[in-house]
Design an enzyme around this catalytic site. Structure first.
Site, mmCIF file in Angstrom:
data_model
loop_
_atom_site.group_PDB
_atom_site.id
_atom_site.type_symbol
_atom_site.label_atom_id
_atom_site.label_comp_id
_atom_site.label_asym_id
_atom_site.label_seq_id
_atom_site.Cartn_x
_atom_site.Cartn_y
_atom_site.Cartn_z
ATOM 1 N N HIS A 218 -16.452 70.988 87.269
ATOM 2 C CA HIS A 218 -15.967 70.782 87.644
ATOM 3 C C HIS A 218 -14.353 71.434 86.701
ATOM 4 O O HIS A 218 -14.086 72.662 86.537
ATOM 5 C CB HIS A 218 -15.489 69.243 86.973
ATOM 6 N N ASP A 219 -13.749 70.617 85.176
ATOM 7 C CA ASP A 219 -12.582 71.190 84.715
ATOM 8 C C ASP A 219 -13.489 71.645 82.776
ATOM 9 O O ASP A 219 -12.299 71.712 82.308
ATOM 10 C CB ASP A 219 -11.537 70.537 84.530
#
Length: 100
Positions: free
Chosen positions: A50-51
């Protein structure tokens, strides 16, 4: 005996509500890909989910710089303007006057 496919009802409300988070997710994904593409030629081992970005402790400084530079590069382009233009060009139909 052939069976017909079940009728699918598309919820325009769910589509409208789902678009913003999916668009942001696509920007996050683009940022991650740009970061990885710029780290690869530098020989930096890079992982992400994801991030979340991570690398070997010795490479954190380089990864942070590349990550920030790619974020700035991505968000310096006119993303929303291009998206708006795309929608207007492809999905908004205005009546034309004076058709032969």
């Amino acid at each position: 005996r052939p069976t017909s496919a079940p009728k699918v009802v598309v919820s325009s409300m769910k589509n409208r509500n789902g678009f913003p988070p999916n668009f942001i997710h696509s920007l996050d994904s683009s940022h991650m890909m740009l970061t990885s593409l710029y780290l690869w030629p530098r020989g930096i081992t890079f992982s992400s989910v994801h991030d979340c970005f991570w690398t070997h402790a010795a490479d954190v400084e380089i990864m942070n710089k590349v990550c920030r530079d790619q974020f700035i590069a991505l968000h310096s382009s006119p993303i929303l303007e291009q998206l708006s233009e795309h929608f207007l060009d492809n999905f908004v139909h205005t009546p034309t006057k004076d058709l032969p």
